[in-house]
Design a protein around this motif. Sequence first.
Motif, PDB file in Angstrom:
ATOM      1  N   ASP A   1      22.548  29.860  20.885  1.00  0.00           N
ATOM      2  CA  ASP A   1      21.820  30.521  19.790  1.00  0.00           C
ATOM      3  C   ASP A   1      21.672  29.601  18.371  1.00  0.00           C
ATOM      4  O   ASP A   1      21.749  30.386  17.162  1.00  0.00           O
ATOM      5  CB  ASP A   1      22.304  31.983  19.397  1.00  0.00           C
ATOM      6  N   ALA A   2      21.994  28.313  18.507  1.00  0.00           N
ATOM      7  CA  ALA A   2      22.201  27.654  17.056  1.00  0.00           C
ATOM      8  C   ALA A   2      21.411  26.338  17.493  1.00  0.00           C
ATOM      9  O   ALA A   2      21.681  25.572  16.447  1.00  0.00           O
ATOM     10  CB  ALA A   2      23.499  27.622  16.749  1.00  0.00           C
TER      11      ALA A   2
ATOM     12  N   VAL B   1      11.720  30.884   4.619  1.00  0.00           N
ATOM     13  CA  VAL B   1      11.924  30.232   5.997  1.00  0.00           C
ATOM     14  C   VAL B   1      10.836  29.283   6.374  1.00  0.00           C
ATOM     15  O   VAL B   1       9.640  29.736   6.132  1.00  0.00           O
ATOM     16  CB  VAL B   1      12.145  31.371   7.088  1.00  0.00           C
TER      17      VAL B   1
ATOM     18  N   MET C   1      19.273  46.174   9.365  1.00  0.00           N
ATOM     19  CA  MET C   1      17.987  46.607   9.157  1.00  0.00           C
ATOM     20  C   MET C   1      16.976  46.175   9.828  1.00  0.00           C
ATOM     21  O   MET C   1      16.762  45.085  10.593  1.00  0.00           O
ATOM     22  CB  MET C   1      17.636  46.275   7.682  1.00  0.00           C
TER      23      MET C   1
ATOM     24  N   ILE D   1      12.138  38.472   4.292  1.00  0.00           N
ATOM     25  CA  ILE D   1      11.872  36.967   4.920  1.00  0.00           C
ATOM     26  C   ILE D   1      10.532  36.669   4.272  1.00  0.00           C
ATOM     27  O   ILE D   1       9.556  37.366   4.394  1.00  0.00           O
ATOM     28  CB  ILE D   1      11.977  36.919   6.317  1.00  0.00           C
TER      29      ILE D   1
ATOM     30  N   CYS E   1      15.456  29.318  20.845  1.00  0.00           N
ATOM     31  CA  CYS E   1      16.626  30.183  19.866  1.00  0.00           C
ATOM     32  C   CYS E   1      16.259  30.077  18.614  1.00  0.00           C
ATOM     33  O   CYS E   1      16.677  30.823  17.823  1.00  0.00           O
ATOM     34  CB  CYS E   1      17.861  29.945  20.199  1.00  0.00           C
ATOM     35  N   LEU E   2      15.470  29.024  18.091  1.00  0.00           N
ATOM     36  CA  LEU E   2      15.352  28.790  16.727  1.00  0.00           C
ATOM     37  C   LEU E   2      13.944  28.866  16.404  1.00  0.00           C
ATOM     38  O   LEU E   2      13.461  28.701  15.119  1.00  0.00           O
ATOM     39  CB  LEU E   2      15.636  27.367  16.345  1.00  0.00           C
TER      40      LEU E   2
ATOM     41  N   GLY F   1      11.048  25.784   8.964  1.00  0.00           N
ATOM     42  CA  GLY F   1      11.283  25.494  10.239  1.00  0.00           C
ATOM     43  C   GLY F   1      12.252  26.514  10.979  1.00  0.00           C
ATOM     44  O   GLY F   1      12.369  26.519  12.195  1.00  0.00           O
ATOM     45  N   ALA F   2      13.198  26.990  10.075  1.00  0.00           N
ATOM     46  CA  ALA F   2      14.130  28.334  10.957  1.00  0.00           C
ATOM     47  C   ALA F   2      15.424  27.535  11.525  1.00  0.00           C
ATOM     48  O   ALA F   2      16.001  28.249  12.003  1.00  0.00           O
ATOM     49  CB  ALA F   2      13.437  29.235  11.606  1.00  0.00           C
ATOM     50  N   THR F   3      15.433  26.156  11.572  1.00  0.00           N
ATOM     51  CA  THR F   3      16.235  25.671  12.343  1.00  0.00           C
ATOM     52  C   THR F   3      17.959  25.944  11.568  1.00  0.00           C
ATOM     53  O   THR F   3      18.941  25.646  12.645  1.00  0.00           O
ATOM     54  CB  THR F   3      16.309  24.144  12.608  1.00  0.00           C
TER      55      THR F   3
ATOM     56  N   PHE G   1      18.166  28.366   9.438  1.00  0.00           N
ATOM     57  CA  PHE G   1      18.058  29.887   9.307  1.00  0.00           C
ATOM     58  C   PHE G   1      18.815  30.695  10.533  1.00  0.00           C
ATOM     59  O   PHE G   1      19.905  31.550  10.245  1.00  0.00           O
ATOM     60  CB  PHE G   1      16.685  30.359   9.064  1.00  0.00           C
ATOM     61  N   TYR G   2      18.380  30.451  11.703  1.00  0.00           N
ATOM     62  CA  TYR G   2      18.995  31.112  12.765  1.00  0.00           C
ATOM     63  C   TYR G   2      20.579  30.835  12.992  1.00  0.00           C
ATOM     64  O   TYR G   2      21.355  31.779  13.162  1.00  0.00           O
ATOM     65  CB  TYR G   2      18.247  30.960  13.991  1.00  0.00           C
ATOM     66  N   PRO G   3      20.926  29.419  12.808  1.00  0.00           N
ATOM     67  CA  PRO G   3      22.390  29.589  13.130  1.00  0.00           C
ATOM     68  C   PRO G   3      23.014  30.078  11.964  1.00  0.00           C
ATOM     69  O   PRO G   3      24.267  30.665  12.278  1.00  0.00           O
ATOM     70  CB  PRO G   3      22.636  27.969  12.916  1.00  0.00           C
TER      71      PRO G   3
ATOM     72  N   ARG H   1      13.675  35.761  18.071  1.00  0.00           N
ATOM     73  CA  ARG H   1      13.632  34.466  18.345  1.00  0.00           C
ATOM     74  C   ARG H   1      12.897  34.357  19.721  1.00  0.00           C
ATOM     75  O   ARG H   1      12.794  35.479  20.537  1.00  0.00           O
ATOM     76  CB  ARG H   1      15.190  34.242  18.953  1.00  0.00           C
TER      77      ARG H   1
ATOM     78  N   THR I   1      21.038  44.584  18.378  1.00  0.00           N
ATOM     79  CA  THR I   1      20.704  43.525  17.430  1.00  0.00           C
ATOM     80  C   THR I   1      20.618  43.951  15.946  1.00  0.00           C
ATOM     81  O   THR I   1      20.489  43.028  14.850  1.00  0.00           O
ATOM     82  CB  THR I   1      19.313  42.953  17.750  1.00  0.00           C
ATOM     83  N   GLN I   2      20.710  45.317  15.773  1.00  0.00           N
ATOM     84  CA  GLN I   2      20.731  45.776  14.493  1.00  0.00           C
ATOM     85  C   GLN I   2      22.373  46.113  14.042  1.00  0.00           C
ATOM     86  O   GLN I   2      22.407  46.666  12.789  1.00  0.00           O
ATOM     87  CB  GLN I   2      19.916  46.867  14.357  1.00  0.00           C
ATOM     88  N   LEU I   3      23.180  46.032  14.833  1.00  0.00           N
ATOM     89  CA  LEU I   3      24.664  46.700  14.462  1.00  0.00           C
ATOM     90  C   LEU I   3      25.414  45.484  14.018  1.00  0.00           C
ATOM     91  O   LEU I   3      25.233  44.434  14.553  1.00  0.00           O
ATOM     92  CB  LEU I   3      25.354  47.182  15.620  1.00  0.00           C
ATOM     93  N   ASP I   4      25.933  45.551  12.696  1.00  0.00           N
ATOM     94  CA  ASP I   4      26.745  44.533  12.047  1.00  0.00           C
ATOM     95  C   ASP I   4      28.427  45.331  12.355  1.00  0.00           C
ATOM     96  O   ASP I   4      28.599  46.187  11.857  1.00  0.00           O
ATOM     97  CB  ASP I   4      26.651  44.434  10.669  1.00  0.00           C
TER      98      ASP I   4
ATOM     99  N   LEU J   1      22.444  32.905  10.203  1.00  0.00           N
ATOM    100  CA  LEU J   1      22.404  34.276  10.717  1.00  0.00           C
ATOM    101  C   LEU J   1      23.198  34.638  11.862  1.00  0.00           C
ATOM    102  O   LEU J   1      23.984  35.689  11.819  1.00  0.00           O
ATOM    103  CB  LEU J   1      20.750  34.664  10.918  1.00  0.00           C
ATOM    104  N   GLY J   2      23.317  33.817  12.689  1.00  0.00           N
ATOM    105  CA  GLY J   2      23.994  34.124  14.162  1.00  0.00           C
ATOM    106  C   GLY J   2      23.729  35.299  14.731  1.00  0.00           C
ATOM    107  O   GLY J   2      22.581  35.526  14.876  1.00  0.00           O
ATOM    108  N   ASN J   3      24.641  36.274  15.077  1.00  0.00           N
ATOM    109  CA  ASN J   3      24.111  37.301  15.850  1.00  0.00           C
ATOM    110  C   ASN J   3      24.254  38.600  14.922  1.00  0.00           C
ATOM    111  O   ASN J   3      24.317  39.850  15.438  1.00  0.00           O
ATOM    112  CB  ASN J   3      25.170  37.608  17.095  1.00  0.00           C
ATOM    113  N   ARG J   4      24.329  38.312  13.716  1.00  0.00           N
ATOM    114  CA  ARG J   4      24.494  39.347  12.774  1.00  0.00           C
ATOM    115  C   ARG J   4      22.874  40.008  12.665  1.00  0.00           C
ATOM    116  O   ARG J   4      21.954  39.332  12.880  1.00  0.00           O
ATOM    117  CB  ARG J   4      24.690  39.278  11.441  1.00  0.00           C
ATOM    118  N   PRO J   5      22.652  41.186  12.221  1.00  0.00           N
ATOM    119  CA  PRO J   5      21.288  41.628  11.922  1.00  0.00           C
ATOM    120  C   PRO J   5      20.787  41.099  10.743  1.00  0.00           C
ATOM    121  O   PRO J   5      21.479  40.779   9.749  1.00  0.00           O
ATOM    122  CB  PRO J   5      21.418  43.263  11.789  1.00  0.00           C
ATOM    123  N   LEU J   6      19.436  41.126  10.768  1.00  0.00           N
ATOM    124  CA  LEU J   6      18.736  40.511   9.617  1.00  0.00           C
ATOM    125  C   LEU J   6      18.756  41.522   8.569  1.00  0.00           C
ATOM    126  O   LEU J   6      18.451  42.657   8.521  1.00  0.00           O
ATOM    127  CB  LEU J   6      17.482  40.515   9.896  1.00  0.00           C
ATOM    128  N   THR J   7      19.232  40.982   7.486  1.00  0.00           N
ATOM    129  CA  THR J   7      19.452  41.929   6.212  1.00  0.00           C
ATOM    130  C   THR J   7      18.414  41.508   4.851  1.00  0.00           C
ATOM    131  O   THR J   7      18.503  42.291   3.977  1.00  0.00           O
ATOM    132  CB  THR J   7      20.879  42.150   5.685  1.00  0.00           C
TER     133      THR J   7
END
Lengths: 285, 921
Positions: free
Chosen positions: B45-46, A25, B1, A44, B64-65, A27-29, A31-33, B26, B283-286, A35-41
Motif C-alpha cells: 500500500d505504498a 493531491v 471521516m 482534498i 495502491c497509489l 500524483g498521490a504517490t 499522499f497514500y504512503p 485506492r 477504513t474509517q477507524l483510527d 496516509l498509510g491505513n489511517r482514515p482520511l481526515t
Amino acid sequence: MTRYARPKTLDEALSLLGEGHWRVVAGATDFYPSLGNRPLTEDILDINGLTGLRGIARTGGHFVIGARTSWTEIQHADLPPAFDALKQAAREVGAIQIQNVASIAGNICNASPAADGVPPLLALDAEVELSARSGVRVLPLREFVLGNRKTALRRDELLTAILIPERAARGNSAFIKLGARRYLVISIAMAATRIVVDADGRMAEASVAVGSCSAVARRLAGLEQALTGQHTAAIAALVAASALDELSPIDDVRGTAAYRLQAVREIVVRALQTAAGDPQRRAAA
Amino acid sequence: MKTERAPISFNVNGAPVALSIAPMRRLSSVLRDDLGLTGTKVGCDAGDCGACTVLLEGDPVCACLVPASALEGCAVRTVEGLGNGSLSALQASFLAHGAAQCGICTPGMLMAATALLECNPRPNEAAVQDAIGGVLCRCTGYHKIIEAVMEAHRYLEGEPPSRFDFRLPASGNAVGASPVRLDGLPKVTGAEKFGADSFPKESLSVLVVRSPHHRAAFSFGDLKAYAANTPGVAAVFTADDIPGVNRFGVIPPFADQPALAEHETRFRGEAVALVACEGWAATQLDLADFPVAWQPLSAALEPEAAQAEQAALLHAGRPGNILVRGFVERGEPDRALEQAACVVTGHCDTAYVEHAYVEPEAGYAFVEHGILTIVACTQAPHMDLEDTAAILGLAPDKVRIVPAATGGGFGSKIDISLQPLIGLVALKTGRPAALAYTRAESMMSTTKRHPAAMTASIAADADGRVVAMVFDGAFNTGAYASFGPTVANRVPVHASGPYLTPNYRATARAIHTNGPVSGAFRGFGVPQATLMQETLFDELAERLGIDRLQLRLRNALRNGNETVTGQRLEAGVGIGACLEALSPPWARALADAEAHNARASGVRRGVGIASCWYGCGNTSLPNPSTIKLGLSRQGKVVLHQGAVDIGQGSNTVIAQIAADALGLPLGDIVLRSADTAITPDAGKTSASRQTYVSGKAAEKAARTLRDNILRFANASPAAQFHLESSVLTVWEGEVRRHIELDRMAEDGDGLVFSAEESYDPPTAPLDAKGQGTPYAVYGYGAQIAELEVDLKLGTVRLLKITAAHDVGKAINPLLAAGQIEGGIAQGIGMALMEEYIPGRTENLHDYLIPTAGDVPPIETILVEVPDPEGPFGAKGLGEHVLIPTAPAILNAIRHATGVSVRKVPATPSRILAALAEAGPA
C-alpha cells in the motif's frame, strides 16, 4: 465528512485554497504512503483536473515545467543537455509505476531531503511559481524548500510551475544517485552538476547540488567558485580541496554521516567529470 | 471521516464500469473489493513492492497509489484481462520458464512486462530489468522472470493451444523431468486465491491494536463504551476473552507467546486487543482512538543488555534471559588449538533479517456446523490447528485449517499469526471474520532471522588439514521462543561446515530480548554460523598459502567420515563433488579477476567461495509425513498432497515422485490440498524436508497403492498400468486386465483403491556432548561469487554467482534451479542490504530487498550424488541454497580489497569504514 474538490480551472482551485485548509493531491504517490491505513481526515484538493498545469513550454526567457508534469514526461521531453541531470533523476524517482504518475511539483512540495528531483533543479537555478488568488510570486527553489517536510508554500498558494531561466539552461549536466540497490531506492547521497566549458576546457560556469546530505538539498557555492575558471582536468583536485561546508549529513539506516561526506565528494567528482564529457564516468555509481 | 461518494465511469479489461465511490479510494481496493478482481495483489500500500501494478491508459501504475477519481473515462487493464480466456504469450512463457513460484508477485510482473512488450516485443535484458525494477519478487531471484519476458515472443506464433505445448512427461519419466508446475496456471491468470483473495462479503473486519513500544505495561479504558459508541464496531476482544490457553509456540514445551498480551507487552507490534467491525467501518477507524493507556518500560534490545545483571527477565524460569543453550563437543579442541601449526580467530555479527514475502499474512475464519474453519496462508496447517484449538479452547476436531495459496513464507508462516485472532472473532460473534495484515503489521509482529554475534577459531596442520574448531554464538531470539531452540541446537551441529573436524566445540545461546521474535528463516541460524566459519577458512588459506578452493576440497567430508556429532556418513556425501564441479569456474574467475585488477585501480575485482551442508528435517526429533493417494471412479490418481506448496514446488515434485513410484503418468494425477479435514499431516514446510520426507512418504504410499492394485489384478511387479477414462488397464506381456473403476465401491474419500503411508527420518537423540545422529540425510553445496568493489564508494557490483548443489537426484531440475536462484537472491540481500531495525524499517523502502537489478547472472550446476535414504536418491535443497551466498560474497570482498567486513549487511558505509580502518592499500 471530509471534503473533496476537483476544480477544472486554476481560478476555481485558487478560490478554494483561499477559503480553507486543503491537502493538495496530484500524483498521490507521496499522499497514500503518508496516509498509510489511517482514515482520511483532511479535505482534498485534487488538481488533476487542471490540464494547464501539465507539460513543458519555453516562454519569456524560461523553460516552464507545469506543476503536474510527470517524471516520465520529463524523461521524454525535448530539452537541452543542461537538463540531462534532471532527466537522469527522473528515471530514479521510485520505479516506472511512480514516474508515470508522480508530479515534479509533488516531489518538491513533499520536501524530503532525499527528493531526487531537487538537486538537478537547484543546479538549473530553478524557480517556483506560486499562485494565489491575490497574485503570483516567484521564489528561487533554494528559498522555497526550507527544511525536512517544510516549504515556504502559503496555505492559499498552489505551486503551479517550475521555471528554469534560459541563462541557466546552458552547458552539460549529470546526476548520480548513490543507493544500496539498483531500483526503487532512497538515496544515501546524490549529486547533480552542470558546467559550461569553454573552448580551452575551462569551466566558465559550474553548478553543483547535493541531496540527502543535509535537511535540504544544497548548492555547493564554495566549490562552484573554486571550479569556475579552472580546467576540467583539475576537477578531482578542486573537489578534494573544497570544504563542502554547506553539507551537514546525519547517521541513518542508509549510511553514516562520515560515509556520506566521503562518498558525496566522490560522486560530485564523477558527476562533474561526466558533465565535462568523460565517457568513463557515464557508467556512474 | 467519510467523503461523499461520486459517480465514476471507466473501463476495466474492455468492459465499462460505473460505480459510486469515494473519490480517494485506492484503485487497488476498488478492483479487489468492488469489482472482485483479486488478481491485483496488495503487498505494501505504498508503491514499494509493485505487486498491485496495473495498466492505466496502457501505462504501468501502482494501483495502491491511484485514487478512484483519476479513473474517470480511463481504461484499466489487470491480469484478468491479459489472456482473454486463454493465455497471453507472456503468461505462457511465465509458465514454461518457471517464472512464478509462490505467484504473489506474478500479476504485477506480468502487467509491468506487458507494458514493455507492447512497445518492445523483443527486449534485451536491461530493458526487462528496467521494466520490472519496481516489482519485488522474494522467491525467484528474477532470472526466470526476465527470461520469460525476453522469450515471450516465441509464444506468439501459431494458434492456441498448439503454441502452448505443456504436455506432461510419459509414465515412468516424471522424476528428472521439468514439467510446468501442476499448480502453475492459476498463478499466471490471477485466479489463484491467496490469503486475502476470498473474504466472504459479510465478514467482520478485524483490526489489531498493537504495542507501539518495545516493552510496556498497558491498561484499557472503557471498552464497552468504545464498542457501543464507535460506529460500525461490533465487538472488542482482549486476552480476557480468550477461552483456552493463551500461550502458543511452534515447539510445545517452550510455548510462551500470548495471542493477545496480558498486562505487559514484550516487543513492539505485539497484539493486545482486537476490534471487530463492519467492512465499511474498517477504513474509517483510527486505532489511535482506541482506549488503551501505555506505560513504557525499560527494554533490552540487544543480548548484552538482556544479560546484564539488573536486566529484567522476559520470562520466569529462564534465568539470564537465556532460552536455550546448544552444545556440541568432540575430541579435545583446546589442546588441538594449542598444538596446531596454524590458528585463525575472528568474529562476525549479523542483523535481524525480515522474510519480506510479498504477501502479508491474511485469512478469514467462520464457524459452520460447529467447526471453526480458518482459511489463511500458512506453511504448517496441522500445527496451526493444534495451536489455534488450544488457544480457543476447542477440541482439535472442531478446528479445520484450509491453507490458502501462500505468497511466500521462508519460515515465518510456520508460526501462527492471525489464526487465533480471526478464530476468536468468528467464534465469539458467529460471523465470518477477515483480516489482512498491513505491511507494517506484518513486519512488526512476525518472526525474523536471528541476529548473531559469533566468535570462532579454526586450527589446521601445516598441510592445511583442519584439526580443530571452537565456535561460540549469541543469537538474539527476541521476545518469545518460537524456533529459538531449533536455532540454538542446529547451529552447533552445522558450524563446522561440511568439513572433517576431529576436535570441535560449538556453543550457541538463544537469548531473549525485547526485539521482534526470531524464528525460522531459511537455514535456522546456519547461514549466520557459515558466515563465521567460511570467512575464517579464507584467512586460514591465506595463512597457509593454499588455494581457497583446494583448502576446502582437502577438508571436505567424504563417505565414511564422521561429522562433528560423531555421525558416520556412509554414503551420499556430495560436497567433494560440488567443489570439484566448481574447480573450472574457480580457475576462470580468478584469472578474470587478476586480469581486471592488473588494468584498473579504482574498482577492484574479487572472487569468493563458500560451502554449505544442511541436515534435512528436524534435529533429532520425530518429523513424520503422511501421504495418502488413490484411484477415483473417474479414473484419476487422487493425491492428497499435504506438503504445503509455498512456491517451492512440492505440489509438482511430490506428484512426480508419486507418479513414477505408482507407474502412471503425471497427467493422471489430481491434487487434493493440505486441508486438514481431508488430507493427512505431511508436516510443516520447513527444514528442507518436503522433497525428502514427504517425497519419501509419497513414494512409499504410491508403491503400496501399486502393490494393492497388482494384488487385485493378480499381476506381478513387472506389470504396467494404463488409465483411460474410468478404466485401469494392467498388462504384463500379452495379458491385459481391465479394471472398471466406476463399477467399484468408493471409500469416504471417493477412492476405489487407496494407500496411506508415513515416513519418519531415522535419527537419534544427541547426548550431553551433542553426539548422535541428528539427521538421516544431508544436502551439500558450494557457490562462487564474483564481484567488483568500488574503493571510493564502498559499493559492490555482483558479476556472477556460480552455484553447485548436490540434490541427490533432481526430481524437477527447473524447480531446483528456481530454488537455487531464489535462495541466492536472499543471500545477496543478507550479505549486502538487509537489516531490520524495529521501529525504523517497518516498510519496504527502508528495509531493502534485492530488486531485478541486484541479482547477477547465476550459473547453476546440479550435482547428483544419490542418498540411499531419499526418494529416488533425492535430498533437500530449499535452505541450502541461501547458506553459501553471503560468505562467498564477503570472501570475494576480502579478495578484492584485502579487507574483512565483520558485520552484515556489508553496506557501502561499512565497507568504506573497513577500508579506512585498514589504511591506504
